[in-house]
Design an enzyme around this catalytic site. Structure first.
Site, PDB file in Angstrom:
ATOM      1  N   ASP A 315     -25.079 -50.693 -29.205  1.00 51.67           N
ATOM      2  CA  ASP A 315     -25.920 -49.617 -29.755  1.00 51.67           C
ATOM      3  C   ASP A 315     -27.325 -50.096 -30.110  1.00 51.67           C
ATOM      4  O   ASP A 315     -28.178 -49.290 -30.470  1.00 51.67           O
ATOM      5  CB  ASP A 315     -25.265 -49.033 -31.014  1.00 51.67           C
ATOM      6  CG  ASP A 315     -24.020 -48.228 -30.667  1.00 51.67           C
ATOM      7  OD1 ASP A 315     -23.884 -47.803 -29.505  1.00 51.67           O
ATOM      8  OD2 ASP A 315     -23.172 -48.035 -31.561  1.00 51.67           O
ATOM      9  N   ARG A 387     -31.329 -43.017 -31.440  1.00 54.07           N
ATOM     10  CA  ARG A 387     -31.729 -44.433 -31.404  1.00 54.07           C
ATOM     11  C   ARG A 387     -33.015 -44.648 -30.596  1.00 54.07           C
ATOM     12  O   ARG A 387     -33.752 -45.609 -30.839  1.00 54.07           O
ATOM     13  CB  ARG A 387     -30.583 -45.300 -30.881  1.00 54.07           C
ATOM     14  CG  ARG A 387     -29.348 -45.222 -31.792  1.00 54.07           C
ATOM     15  CD  ARG A 387     -28.410 -46.376 -31.638  1.00 54.07           C
ATOM     16  NE  ARG A 387     -27.095 -46.050 -32.164  1.00 54.07           N
ATOM     17  CZ  ARG A 387     -26.743 -46.106 -33.458  1.00 54.07           C
ATOM     18  NH1 ARG A 387     -27.616 -46.505 -34.365  1.00 54.07           N
ATOM     19  NH2 ARG A 387     -25.524 -45.775 -33.839  1.00 54.07           N
TER      20      ARG A 387
HETATM   21  C1  S3P Z   1     -18.230 -46.836 -31.318  1.00 51.95           C
HETATM   22  C2  S3P Z   1     -18.147 -47.525 -30.155  1.00 51.95           C
HETATM   23  C3  S3P Z   1     -19.255 -47.659 -29.194  1.00 51.95           C
HETATM   24  C4  S3P Z   1     -20.590 -47.252 -29.794  1.00 51.95           C
HETATM   25  C5  S3P Z   1     -20.502 -46.015 -30.626  1.00 51.95           C
HETATM   26  C6  S3P Z   1     -19.486 -46.172 -31.740  1.00 51.95           C
HETATM   27  C7  S3P Z   1     -17.060 -46.747 -32.192  1.00 51.95           C
HETATM   28  O1  S3P Z   1     -18.988 -46.848 -28.076  1.00 51.95           O
HETATM   29  O2  S3P Z   1     -21.548 -47.063 -28.781  1.00 51.95           O
HETATM   30  O3  S3P Z   1     -21.754 -45.703 -31.213  1.00 51.95           O
HETATM   31  O4  S3P Z   1     -17.206 -46.367 -33.379  1.00 51.95           O
HETATM   32  O5  S3P Z   1     -15.961 -47.059 -31.733  1.00 51.95           O
HETATM   33  P1  S3P Z   1     -18.104 -47.410 -26.846  1.00 51.95           P
HETATM   34  O6  S3P Z   1     -16.886 -47.914 -27.458  1.00 51.95           O
HETATM   35  O7  S3P Z   1     -17.823 -46.260 -25.941  1.00 51.95           O
HETATM   36  O8  S3P Z   1     -18.981 -48.446 -26.213  1.00 51.95           O
END
Ligand code: S3P
Length: 433
Positions: A315, A387
């Site tokens: 992120d 973001r």
């Molecule tokens: C998250 C996992 C990430 C991240 C998202 C929050 C989570 O996504 O980008 O902002 O809380 O499990 P991905 O697991 O799809 O990469």
């Protein structure tokens, strides 16, 4: 709402950014399904986490708050949810949709999950496929996109699932469905991803094993209410880490930041680039490492970003791209195709904004090359991605002319009060309605 940001300042003082988004979602999900009352502090009062709160209220859970980051959740037990009367609106929140898909696939009632235009374009096959293998019936728009309808009255069976991509959301979806399955459910991941689900399940007394890269749990256990202290979100701290690193004269302390080892890619990458970040007063709070971070301006250099850091900083790349634009030399990112399916296509949105500011980029299917240089000003499109907006706000610290960042309302999904916090640290930012 737009951000109008003037160049020429730096970041100083002390800042506490809001609570961790991933942990805030999970505290509501597990607290709702626990036996007894769960008390949460440090909860993120952003739109995404509030969408999760609203969903559980719609399924009969009594939740008091949030008031100043405090929540009391009166858990209904694993089988105590009631059918919602209407589709559950997850707003902009991919985490809410993908994790709830897992939790709701094994309920006795049907549920429909929907969201805003950005969320309704995001891929859900990644959760539909494993859920179907477990015996769930999931309807989508035909192309694997929301709205999703989960048909109730199915009995799920435990499976082993090899995750095809490094995604904590998919891992969590399968594990949460596994709580409603017969037998054991296990997953392996191509590389470590954030492990808040596993940690928090254990905090609620649920037996989760992690051995030799296999994470597993049995079905039909019990969650016992807990007390959860959520630290500040390292993903929100990232904008300030980058801002202070690029702006001469900066010396900033970020308070009580969650430093879970599966989330610290941004620290590792910035340090490789030459950033001056000190980790102070490291301690453990509620099973998660927490520390103060002191960041001072330092000259950055371009690097080839190690691929193993990518899921640990997934992120934070919009902010890291601003660091790369201000670094001397070339930064190369590969193995990051997941960035294309976030709240916007973050490789494309960032490349467009950087080009507007006069930075040379080369876009690849799985990453980007950024050549550091002087930043001009201009109008930046955010594609309604929180973001992207906050990253370019920090870019103004090194720009030669003002930045006008368009469509910034979505900042409230993850960082309500960003403008005020950034101003208090010294950013010359105005919100224009
Ligand atoms: C998250 C996992 C990430 C991240 C998202 C929050 C989570 O996504 O980008 O902002 O809380 O499990 P991905 O697991 O799809 O990469």
């Amino acid at each position: 709402m737009k951000f109008s940001v003037q160049p020429g300042s730096c970041l100083t003082g002390r800042v506490r950014v809001p609570g961790d988004k991933s942990m805030s979602h999970r505290s509501v999900m597990l607290g709702s399904l626990a036996e007894g009352d769960t008390h949460v502090t440090g909860f993120l009062e952003g739109e995404d986490a509030l969408a999760t709160v609203a969903a559980f209220r719609a399924m009969g859970v009594v939740i008091d708050g949030p008031h100043e980051g405090k929540l009391r959740i009166s858990g209904v037990g694993l089988n105590g949810l009631a059918a919602p009367r209407a589709p559950l609106d997850m707003g902009n929140s991919g985490t809410s949709m993908r994790l709830l898909a897992g939790l709701l696939a094994g309920q006795s009632f049907d549920t429909t999950l929907t969201g805003d235009t950005s969320l309704c374009k995001r891929p859900m096959r990644r959760v539909i496929n494993p859920l179907e293998r477990m015996g769930a019936v999931v309807e989508s728009d035909g192309e694997g996109r929301p709205p999703l309808t989960l048909r109730g009255q199915r009995s799920l069976k435990g499976i082993h699932y090899d995750l095809p991509m490094a995604s904590a959301q998919v891992k969590s979806c399968v594990l949460l469905a596994g709580m409603y399955a017969q037998g054991r459910t296990s997953v392996t991941e191509p590389g470590p991803t954030r492990d808040h689900t596993e940690r928090m399940l254990r905090g609620f007394g649920y037996d989760v094993q992690s051995r030799n890269g296999v994470i597993s749990l049995g079905g039909h256990g019990t969650l016992t209410a807990s007390t959860i202290d959520i630290p500040a979100d390292v993903s929100s701290a990232a904008f300030f880490l980058v801002g202070a690193s690029i702006a001469p004269g900066s010396d900033l302390i970020l308070e009580h930041v969650g430093l879970n080892p599966t989330r610290i890619g941004v620290l590792n990458i910035l340090t490789l680039m030459g950033a001056d970040i000190q980790v102070l007063n490291e301690r453990e709070v509620g099973g998660e490492p927490v520390a103060e971070l002191r960041v001072r301006h330092a000259p950055l250099k371009g690097i080839a970003i190690p691929e193993q850091e990518v899921p640990l900083a997934i992120d934070e790349f919009p902010a890291l791209f601003i660091a790369a634009a201000c670094a001397e030399g070339r930064t190369v990112l590969t193995g990051a195709e997941e960035l294309r399916v976030k709240e916007s296509d973050r490789i494309a949105s960032m490349a467009e904004g950087l080009t507007t500011l006069g930075i040379h980029t080369e876009v690849r299917p799985d990453g980007i090359i950024i050549d550091g240089g002087a930043l001009g000003g201009g109008a930046i499109r955010t594609y309604q991605d929180h973001r992207i907006a906050m990253s370019f706000a920090m870019a103004a610290l090194r720009a030669e002319a003002p930045l006008n960042i368009l469509d910034c309302d979505h900042v409230a999904t993850s960082f309500p009060g960003f403008a005020a916090v950034a101003r208090a640290a010294g950013l010359l930012l105005e919100e224009v309605h």
